[in-house]
Scaffold this motif. Structure first.
Motif, PDB file in Angstrom:
ATOM      1  N   GLU A 124       0.814  -1.223   0.000  1.00  0.00           N
ATOM      2  CA  GLU A 124       0.000   0.000   0.000  1.00  0.00           C
ATOM      3  C   GLU A 124       0.842   1.264   0.000  1.00  0.00           C
ATOM      4  O   GLU A 124       0.633   2.143  -0.848  1.00  0.00           O
ATOM      5  CB  GLU A 124      -1.009  -0.010   1.163  1.00  0.00           C
ATOM      6  N   PRO A 125       1.822   1.394   0.930  1.00  0.00           N
ATOM      7  CA  PRO A 125       2.657   2.605   0.867  1.00  0.00           C
ATOM      8  C   PRO A 125       3.438   2.718  -0.445  1.00  0.00           C
ATOM      9  O   PRO A 125       3.618   3.818  -0.969  1.00  0.00           O
ATOM     10  CB  PRO A 125       3.613   2.469   2.061  1.00  0.00           C
ATOM     11  N   TRP A 126       3.842   1.577  -0.989  1.00  0.00           N
ATOM     12  CA  TRP A 126       4.573   1.607  -2.262  1.00  0.00           C
ATOM     13  C   TRP A 126       3.667   2.140  -3.374  1.00  0.00           C
ATOM     14  O   TRP A 126       4.025   3.038  -4.122  1.00  0.00           O
ATOM     15  CB  TRP A 126       5.069   0.192  -2.587  1.00  0.00           C
ATOM     16  N   LEU A 127       2.453   1.566  -3.431  1.00  0.00           N
ATOM     17  CA  LEU A 127       1.510   2.004  -4.452  1.00  0.00           C
ATOM     18  C   LEU A 127       1.174   3.477  -4.295  1.00  0.00           C
ATOM     19  O   LEU A 127       1.036   4.208  -5.276  1.00  0.00           O
ATOM     20  CB  LEU A 127       0.220   1.176  -4.358  1.00  0.00           C
ATOM     21  N   GLY A 128       1.063   3.913  -3.046  1.00  0.00           N
ATOM     22  CA  GLY A 128       0.744   5.317  -2.781  1.00  0.00           C
ATOM     23  C   GLY A 128       1.798   6.226  -3.380  1.00  0.00           C
ATOM     24  O   GLY A 128       1.484   7.197  -4.075  1.00  0.00           O
ATOM     25  N   LEU A 129       3.059   5.897  -3.127  1.00  0.00           N
ATOM     26  CA  LEU A 129       4.151   6.726  -3.628  1.00  0.00           C
ATOM     27  C   LEU A 129       4.232   6.660  -5.152  1.00  0.00           C
ATOM     28  O   LEU A 129       4.394   7.672  -5.833  1.00  0.00           O
ATOM     29  CB  LEU A 129       5.478   6.273  -3.011  1.00  0.00           C
ATOM     30  N   VAL A 130       4.095   5.448  -5.691  1.00  0.00           N
ATOM     31  CA  VAL A 130       4.223   5.270  -7.135  1.00  0.00           C
ATOM     32  C   VAL A 130       3.059   5.968  -7.865  1.00  0.00           C
ATOM     33  O   VAL A 130       3.263   6.645  -8.871  1.00  0.00           O
ATOM     34  CB  VAL A 130       4.305   3.760  -7.486  1.00  0.00           C
ATOM     35  N   ARG A 131       1.860   5.841  -7.311  1.00  0.00           N
ATOM     36  CA  ARG A 131       0.696   6.503  -7.932  1.00  0.00           C
ATOM     37  C   ARG A 131       0.847   8.021  -7.921  1.00  0.00           C
ATOM     38  O   ARG A 131       0.628   8.685  -8.918  1.00  0.00           O
ATOM     39  CB  ARG A 131      -0.587   6.132  -7.168  1.00  0.00           C
ATOM     40  N   ALA A 132       1.248   8.552  -6.746  1.00  0.00           N
ATOM     41  CA  ALA A 132       1.384  10.006  -6.625  1.00  0.00           C
ATOM     42  C   ALA A 132       2.448  10.525  -7.594  1.00  0.00           C
ATOM     43  O   ALA A 132       2.283  11.578  -8.216  1.00  0.00           O
ATOM     44  CB  ALA A 132       1.744  10.379  -5.191  1.00  0.00           C
ATOM     45  N   THR A 133       3.530   9.756  -7.723  1.00  0.00           N
ATOM     46  CA  THR A 133       4.610  10.176  -8.617  1.00  0.00           C
ATOM     47  C   THR A 133       4.148  10.124 -10.071  1.00  0.00           C
ATOM     48  O   THR A 133       4.399  11.049 -10.848  1.00  0.00           O
ATOM     49  CB  THR A 133       5.839   9.265  -8.412  1.00  0.00           C
ATOM     50  N   ALA A 134       3.462   9.041 -10.434  1.00  0.00           N
ATOM     51  CA  ALA A 134       2.985   8.888 -11.810  1.00  0.00           C
ATOM     52  C   ALA A 134       2.038  10.037 -12.159  1.00  0.00           C
ATOM     53  O   ALA A 134       2.119  10.636 -13.236  1.00  0.00           O
ATOM     54  CB  ALA A 134       2.290   7.543 -11.985  1.00  0.00           C
ATOM     55  N   GLU A 135       1.178  10.365 -11.225  1.00  0.00           N
ATOM     56  CA  GLU A 135       0.210  11.430 -11.480  1.00  0.00           C
ATOM     57  C   GLU A 135       0.921  12.761 -11.722  1.00  0.00           C
ATOM     58  O   GLU A 135       0.643  13.474 -12.685  1.00  0.00           O
ATOM     59  CB  GLU A 135      -0.725  11.541 -10.275  1.00  0.00           C
ATOM     60  N   GLU A 136       1.883  13.056 -10.843  1.00  0.00           N
ATOM     61  CA  GLU A 136       2.631  14.308 -10.987  1.00  0.00           C
ATOM     62  C   GLU A 136       3.431  14.325 -12.298  1.00  0.00           C
ATOM     63  O   GLU A 136       3.657  15.379 -12.886  1.00  0.00           O
ATOM     64  CB  GLU A 136       3.559  14.476  -9.781  1.00  0.00           C
ATOM     65  N   ALA A 137       3.839  13.131 -12.722  1.00  0.00           N
ATOM     66  CA  ALA A 137       4.649  13.026 -13.945  1.00  0.00           C
ATOM     67  C   ALA A 137       3.782  12.919 -15.195  1.00  0.00           C
ATOM     68  O   ALA A 137       4.304  12.697 -16.279  1.00  0.00           O
ATOM     69  CB  ALA A 137       5.577  11.813 -13.852  1.00  0.00           C
ATOM     70  N   THR A 138       2.473  13.039 -15.039  1.00  0.00           N
ATOM     71  CA  THR A 138       1.489  12.913 -16.136  1.00  0.00           C
ATOM     72  C   THR A 138       1.553  11.549 -16.817  1.00  0.00           C
ATOM     73  O   THR A 138       1.314  11.419 -18.013  1.00  0.00           O
ATOM     74  CB  THR A 138       1.635  14.027 -17.214  1.00  0.00           C
ATOM     75  N   LEU A 139       1.878  10.524 -16.038  1.00  0.00           N
ATOM     76  CA  LEU A 139       1.949   9.162 -16.578  1.00  0.00           C
ATOM     77  C   LEU A 139       0.731   8.381 -16.106  1.00  0.00           C
ATOM     78  O   LEU A 139       0.196   8.644 -15.030  1.00  0.00           O
ATOM     79  CB  LEU A 139       3.210   8.472 -16.069  1.00  0.00           C
ATOM     80  N   SER A 140       0.296   7.401 -16.912  1.00  0.00           N
ATOM     81  CA  SER A 140      -0.788   6.560 -16.400  1.00  0.00           C
ATOM     82  C   SER A 140      -0.233   5.197 -16.028  1.00  0.00           C
ATOM     83  O   SER A 140       0.445   4.526 -16.814  1.00  0.00           O
ATOM     84  CB  SER A 140      -1.934   6.444 -17.402  1.00  0.00           C
TER      85      SER A 140
END
Lengths: 170, 252
Positions: B197-213
């Protein structure tokens, strides 16, 4: 030959070690950097505990060798260098004198204390302001997270235009 | 499997992840897109190789058969390596290297943070040491995901492809087998599922900021932890182990 009556005091030994330079940043000593964690006699054997700055720091074995050579030159022949990992080395252990020597040598000393926010919080923060060690200008920029060694980052001064190393905080 | 064997296996996994990723990064030396990146990738590789020595020396000590880090690194065959598949994937372009690094660093950071509280003080001290290094590895690889993802059309396309192509290797990071469970039961290491969960949280937030899906969690390619590797590991070992295989016991 050293016996229990002529054993140099650990403080004396620390003073001697203050003359042993770090092999990669020779402006500072192994004492300045906080690499020597403990100096004590165990019966007739001197035990010096040292800690690596970084896990892969290639200078660690050179440091052990130089400490040994310096102490043997002072007549200490029963000597053991002990490697200690815990607590892990931190830039907070760099002495005030060490920080001044780094600065004078052209390396900006660590600007924060370690144990700050975890990266999860830190990601939101703006870059640190690092003053140029030559002209003291705060108008500087980071060129790379790594400089000539893993413990340093590379910066550039926008005023005097000189590149310089910054000793990262860990 | 007794406790000692399980601990040995567990330490091999930690050491082999660092060793194989460290080797992969060292392949960039002299080839990076800029001098600063060359220095940075080599330095991260150096940290990982340093951590490898600590983990594999401890593994050898636990095993008690006189093998040290060098013997374990240079004289085991592919089936005896315990790294996850993610770290042996080829470097690809710079986006692939940084996406692989970000996925791994985020997990490595969370794992070491837990291991720093291990009941085994030898594990705890190595983890605490490595954590400091991995903290800035993570800052750096995350930064690259952002810069390439939210960069030019070309860099975005490449980073998007990279995070999709490597996604199927991330599931293995959170799978527990009997060895992980034995370690967690003894308080030596975390339950890997709790890192997801914490991993997904960080990866999701980063992807979003990076405009990646980000792809949806789904089928995971796995096997590395049990010694079942992709074809890439053999080539890494051929390179890594050549000298010791050709000139046994060579030293300098």
């Amino acid at each position: 030959m050293i016996d229990s009556l002529t054993q140099p005091d650990p403080d004396q030994i620390r003073n001697w070690l203050a003359d042993v330079p770090d092999p990669e940043v020779p402006a500072v000593s192994v004492m300045d950097l906080g690499i020597v964690r403990d100096v004590q006699w165990q019966d007739d054997e001197l035990v010096v505990a040292i800690t690596p700055t970084y896990s892969g720091c290639p200078a660690t074995s050179v440091i052990a060798f130089e400490i040994e050579a310096a102490l043997r030159a002072k007549g200490i022949d029963r000597l053991r260098i002990e490697r200690r990992l815990s607590p892990p080395w931190t830039t907070d252990w760099i002495t005030q004198e060490g920080r001044q020597r780094l600065q004078a040598y052209g390396i900006a000393p660590p600007a924060e204390t370690a144990g700050g926010p975890s990266p999860f919080d830190r990601f939101l923060r703006k870059d640190l302001v690092i003053a140029c060690p030559r002209c003291q200008s705060e108008n500087t920029e980071r060129v790379s997270e790594f400089g000539s060694t893993p413990c340093k980052a590379q910066y550039r001064c926008r005023d005097c235009l000189e590149p310089f190393d910054y000793f990262k905080c860990i | 499997m007794n406790q000692q064997d399980a601990l040995f296996e567990y330490l091999l996994r930690l050491g082999d992840n660092a060793l194989i990723l460290g080797h992969r990064l060292s392949e960039w030396c002299g080839h990076s897109p800029a001098l600063e990146e060359d220095l940075a990738l080599s330095n991260v590789a150096l940290d990982l190789i340093g951590q490898t020595q600590l983990w594999l020396n401890l593994a050898g000590e636990v095993e008690g058969k006189g093998r040290d880090a060098d013997k374990l690194a240079y004289l085991r065959d592919g089936r005896d390596f315990r790294n996850v598949l993610l770290v042996e994937q080829p470097n690809g372009d710079f986006a692939v290297t940084m996406a692989r690094q970000f996925y791994f660093d985020a997990w490595h950071y969370l794992l070491l943070r837990e291991l720093a509280g291990s009941r085994d003080p030898r594990i705890a001290e190595i983890a605490a040491k490595g954590l400091k290094e991995v903290t800035y590895h993570l800052e750096r690889s995350r930064d690259w995901v952002l810069r390439l993802g939210d960069g030019t059309e070309e860099s975005h396309r490449r980073m998007q492809t990279a995070i999709e192509d490597l996604w199927m290797y991330t599931g293995e990071l959170f799978e527990s087998d009997e060895i992980d469970q034995a370690m967690a039961g003894e308080g030596l290491g975390p339950d890997l599922a709790t890192l997801q969960e914490p991993w997904l949280g960080l990866v999701r937030a980063t992807a979003e900021e990076a405009t990646l899906s980000l792809p949806q969690p789904g089928w995971a390619q796995k096997g590395g932890k049990r010694g079942i590797h992709s074809e890439h590991l053999g080539y890494i070992l051929a390179d890594l182990q050549f000298l010791q295989r050709a000139y046994p016991n060579a030293t300098w």
